[in-house]
Design an enzyme around this catalytic site. Structure first.
Site, short mmCIF file in Angstrom:
data_model
loop_
_atom_site.label_atom_id
_atom_site.label_comp_id
_atom_site.label_asym_id
_atom_site.label_seq_id
_atom_site.Cartn_x
_atom_site.Cartn_y
_atom_site.Cartn_z
N GLU A 161 0.86 -1.18 0.00
CA GLU A 161 0.00 0.00 0.00
C GLU A 161 0.90 1.23 0.00
O GLU A 161 1.28 1.71 -1.04
CB GLU A 161 -0.93 -0.05 1.21
N GLU A 196 -2.87 -0.03 13.34
CA GLU A 196 -3.97 0.39 12.45
C GLU A 196 -5.32 0.17 13.13
O GLU A 196 -6.24 0.96 12.96
CB GLU A 196 -3.90 -0.43 11.16
C1 BGC Z 1 -5.46 2.32 4.28
C2 BGC Z 1 -5.98 3.39 5.19
C3 BGC Z 1 -6.97 4.18 4.46
C4 BGC Z 1 -8.09 3.26 4.16
C5 BGC Z 1 -9.24 3.90 3.50
C6 BGC Z 1 -6.60 1.44 3.96
O1 BGC Z 1 -6.28 0.38 3.18
O2 BGC Z 1 -4.40 1.66 4.84
O3 BGC Z 1 -5.21 3.89 6.12
O4 BGC Z 1 -7.35 5.36 5.02
O5 BGC Z 1 -7.65 2.15 3.42
O6 BGC Z 1 -10.29 3.11 3.63
#
Ligand code: BGC
Length: 910
Positions: free
Chosen positions: A497, A758
């Site tokens: 990501e 997270e």
């Molecule tokens: C990311 C996030 C992001 C989110 C949005 C994720 O996959 O890691 O931090 O804000 O997607 O839905």
């Protein structure tokens, strides 16, 4: 802290937020400095700036580019250069002196420098060169593997071409005065001159929308060149341009053919010039680097090293001619941001062997970077490094949460009985653990060293207090910020990501600014944000816009307004508002067009990763629409656009009304009845005074009903603690702050977190790891509590833009009996340091020269409040204002103060 000088002294000179920036293109650059003094109430009453084209002239006080003369002004930041027109390559040596409140002039500051870059297209003589043959070979290799395996994709279905090596030699005929390198790439470049790297920066020229814009860097390389024979070389890797970004194993996001454009300009002492530029005459090849990719990792075969490739006298007759591209349409501009650099080294704290021959080294903290390997192996011995944030129950590394990121580095030994040291150049990983296989024997303490990297934003914050868990939390916040500020504000450094998620950035930006000077960093990224805006006016989900296409998501897209506003608030930056004003207006129009009766639709990511609470998406979206519109009104006002301001204020009122009508009951319940809906309604001023009170009560009741736990996700957590504090429930905020049961900040710390997770439930004893589909251990959103720690525990807050007027209001409470908090603001160091002892509060405060503060000393009356042992109201620089809400309030001039007061009962009881 630094020792304060006894008179008003200017120091820490910056141009466009940076110290001695080279190669800028801002033709009216903004200059800032701080003034320091050990005297109370010191003020700058005037300044004089000199800008000279040479250090000699500056020394002789000859401001041939600009002599501002004595300017009666207390301004120390964002002072706009008003001298001669600045042409390409101009060097501006500058210094400043200031007059204090008694009209006494200071000595001149230390000199500082900025230089202008290449402002006109015609300044560039260099061509875009690369070497495409190896790319074809890599693609062919995959096709071959695919053909062999039939329908089933081969295990390693990746195209990972080797980085290219480019070089040329040149002769410098005369004594050299100066050599300046301008370099950029479609891809990543590393330049070597005469065997040495031209800079310590990583991942240059940074990530932009390469179709629109690509940055170049400027380096002074005078010490690297010499009269006579010289060689310049470059390694060119895929990076963001051609390598893997985000999920889906996709590469070539902007193009597949990497290109370098570099120009070395040498000035001889006799005034003549010579330019060595990338051209057809360069030579190209490949070397020991077999693969280099952010997500996949780097591979290096030391047997293929090419000794001497970057020094003169090397035989490159076997190298190929480069490919040359003309017509790159992107704008080429100077890099305005903060480059990625090494931050620290970490030694392993333990080594285990959970699988035969697979050693796992714990680096003690979850960081972004890579490992330096030290090994004595036989020729061809292959050592494989894999990276992980956590361990599986059996002690092996947990990599499922990396998803499609291979995150593997491979080193093949040169052999020959000597120790070999290697570290990668064009990749990074998010990790606390390194698994080493293929190592000869057990890796010793020196075998692996973690090199932590980050965008080198200057540190600006410090937090310490009497509670160990709170200190750990602060360390984890800082760690996670560093791990995610890699050229742009990313979401996470480990999985496939690592993108500039807008929601995460707006949620965290104010905390980021408490910790570091992020002005230049966000100045750069906000251009990426505007470049990524969709034609319909919606801001994207991620900037630069790649992989996660689309846009408009509430609380994500709104970063396009919230972040510039934050930069204005912290740094007094009007230009950033001006520059993006049109885009912001377009976004508000988009929201208006795409809402029904001013209710923004239930789209986007909602209250992302909240816990056992379901916040209706349209309530969240409409609250954010109102918030962005309210900010827009303030932005218009700052820019002197009165009509716009009135228009947006009106719109805000109407959205507020629609919100109340649609979502707020007569009894004050807000649809969804989650903590988040109450937090947003309070934070964004969406309620009438009676309903505010009800909302605060309901918020607290919900927290209580969960055994004093939060249920908020990314969005609600941002404002949860400030809202509780403003509602008079700092006690509840402290309860959440100290909690160590699930879900809480403390819970992750009890599980050994060295970074911000997270998800609240990233790992629990009952369930183990959360869904590996999305389970990073280094996301900063929940670290947004950092702002509350600075503003409430430290009590340091700006009132209006840029800390010219400061509120000092520490709130002793919870389990804390002391705290030391410092913030190096754009106007200098602000510090508080308090402790409670024997029923008394001791509060030391430092306020930068040239600013003023309202100091709230917790006390039930002003009677017993002392400053430096005397009644506070009579102290120099202090004026008593009133008693308010459990605090004696003073107006304080700049300087350092020592307050002392009997503790109010409600604080001393805790
Ligand atoms: C990311 C996030 C992001 C989110 C949005 C994720 O996959 O890691 O931090 O804000 O997607 O839905």
């Amino acid at each position: 802290m630094r020792h304060m000088p006894s008179h008003l002294t200017p120091r820490y000179l910056r141009c466009e937020y940076r110290e001695n920036p080279l190669g800028i293109d801002v033709t009216l650059p903004r200059l800032s400095w701080i003034v320091e003094s050990s005297r109370r109430g010191d003020k700058q009453t005037a300044y004089q700036i000199l800008v000279s084209s040479t250090p000699k002239k500056l020394d002789a006080e000859e401001g041939d580019l600009w002599d501002s003369g004595k300017v009666p002004s207390n301004e120390t930041i964002q002072v706009v250069y008003a001298g001669k027109r600045l042409a390409s390559r101009t060097r501006g040596w500058w210094k400043v002196r200031v007059w204090d409140k008694k009209a006494k002039v200071s000595a001149w500051s230390e000199p500082a420098l900025w230089t202008m870059g290449l402002l006109a297209d015609g300044d560039w003589q260099a061509e875009w060169i690369g070497y495409d043959e190896p790319l074809k070979a890599a693609a062919d290799k995959r096709e071959l593997a695919r053909a062999k395996q039939g329908e089933k994709p081969p295990a390693d279905d990746l195209v990972l071409p080797p980085p290219r090596y480019l070089r040329r030699e040149f002769r410098l005929q005369r004594p050299i005065a100066r050599a300046t390198l301008y370099a950029t790439a479609l891809g990543l470049y590393e330049i070597h001159i005469n065997g040495r790297r031209a800079s310590e920066d990583y991942f240059t020229p940074g990530w932009t929308d390469y179709n629109k814009r690509v940055y170049y860097n400027t380096y002074d390389v005078t010490p690297l060149v010499r009269r006579g024979e010289n060689a310049i070389g470059a390694v060119l890797a895929d990076g963001w341009y051609a390598g893997h970004i985000g999920w889906g194993h996709k590469r070539d996001h902007y193009g597949s053919k990497t290109r370098l454009r570099a120009q070395l300009e040498v000035e001889y002492t006799d005034g003549t010039k010579e330019t060595i530029a990338t051209r057809r005459s360069w030579r190209a090849s490949v070397g020991p680097l077999l693969e280099a990719d952010f997500l996949m990792g780097e591979s290096y075969d030391a047997r293929r090293e090419v000794p001497g490739w970057d020094t003169p006298g090397f035989d490159d007759s076997g190298w190929a001619g480069p490919n040359v591209t003309s017509g790159v349409s992107a704008q080429v501009q100077p890099y305005p941001g903060v480059t990625v650099q090494r931050f620290a080294e970490h030694k392993p704290v333990s080594v285990t062997e959970p699988r035969k021959g697979a050693y796992v080294l714990d680096l003690g903290t979850n960081l972004a970077g890579f490992a330096r390997l030290k090994v004595k192996g036989r020729a061809g011995q292959k050592i494989v490094l894999r990276f992980a944030e956590r361990l599986n129950p059996d002690g092996t590394i947990y990599t499922t949460n990396l998803r499609g990121a291979r995150a593997t580095d491979t080193y093949i030994c040169r052999g020959g009985g000597k120790e070999e040291i290697w570290e990668p150049r064009f990749t990074f990983h998010g990790f606390q653990y390194v698994e080493v296989t293929g190592y000869p024997g057990k890796p010793g303490p020196d075998a692996i060293t973690a090199i932590e990297i980050t965008s080198a934003t200057p540190p600006a914050g410090e937090f310490r207090c009497s509670n160990g868990m709170a200190n750990r939390l602060y360390a984890n916040i800082r760690q996670t910020q560093r791990a995610n500020f890699i050229d742009i504000p990313t979401d996470c450094p480990q999985r496939d990501e690592r993108m500039g998620w807008m929601g995460d950035a707006q949620i965290y930006i104010r905390t980021a600014a408490c910790n570091s000077d992020v002005a230049a960093f966000f100045t750069k990224w906000l251009v990426d944000v505007e470049d990524a805006q969709n034609p319909d006016g919606s801001y994207p989900h991620v900037a630069p816009r790649k992989v996660a296409e689309g846009g408009g998501a509430a609380a994500w897209a709104d970063a396009g307004i919230i972040c510039p506003w934050a930069i204005y608030q912290v740094y007094g930056d009007k230009r950033v508002l001006e520059r993006h004003y049109g885009a912001m207006q377009h976004f508000i129009e988009y929201c208006e067009t795409n809402s029904k009766g001013l209710l923004r639709p239930a789209e986007g990511f909602g209250e992302w990763l909240s816990i056992q609470a379901d916040t209706p998406q349209d309530v969240l979206a409409t609250a954010y629409f109102a918030h962005s519109t309210a900010l827009m009104a303030r932005i218009a006002e700052v820019l002197g656009k009165r009509d716009d301001a009135a228009k947006y204020r009106g719109l805000f009122e109407r959205i507020r009304e629609a919100f109340n009508k649609a979502y707020v009951g007569a009894d004050g319940r807000i649809r969804g009845e989650t903590q988040a809906v109450y937090v947003m309604a309070l934070a964004f001023d969406l309620l009438s005074p009676e309903k505010r009170e009800i909302a605060a009560r309901r918020l607290v009741a919900d927290i209580e009903s969960r055994g004093w736990h939060l249920s908020t996700g990314f969005v609600g957590t941002k404002d949860l603690m400030p809202v509780l504090t403003d509602a008079g429930r700092v006690d509840v905020a402290y309860r959440l702050f100290h909690n160590d049961t699930f879900p809480s900040w403390g819970f992750s710390i009890k599980q050994g977190a060295t970074s911000i997770w997270e998800r609240w439930d990233g790992w629990t004893p009952e369930k183990g790891f959360q869904d590996p589909g999305m389970n990073s251990f280094a996301h900063y959103a929940f670290g947004a509590v950092g702002q509350w720690m600075f503003e409430t525990i430290g009590g340091i807050k700006t009132q209006g833009p840029a800390y010219e007027s400061i509120v000092i209001r520490p709130r002793p409470g919870g389990k804390l009996n002391w705290a030391v908090v410092r913030h190096e603001s754009i106007r200098g160091m602000i510090a508080t340091d308090w402790k409670t002892k024997d029923g008394k509060l001791f509060l030391n405060v430092t306020i930068p020269a040239n600013t003023t503060a309202k100091v709230y000393v917790p006390a039930s009356s002003a009677d017993g409040v002392l400053e430096s042992g005397k009644p506070a109201a009579k102290a120099e620089g202090v004026r008593f204002l009133r008693v308010e809400d459990g605090a004696a309030v003073y107006e304080a001039a700049s300087g350092s103060y020592r307050f002392e007061a009997p503790l109010p009962l409600d604080v001393s009881r805790k």
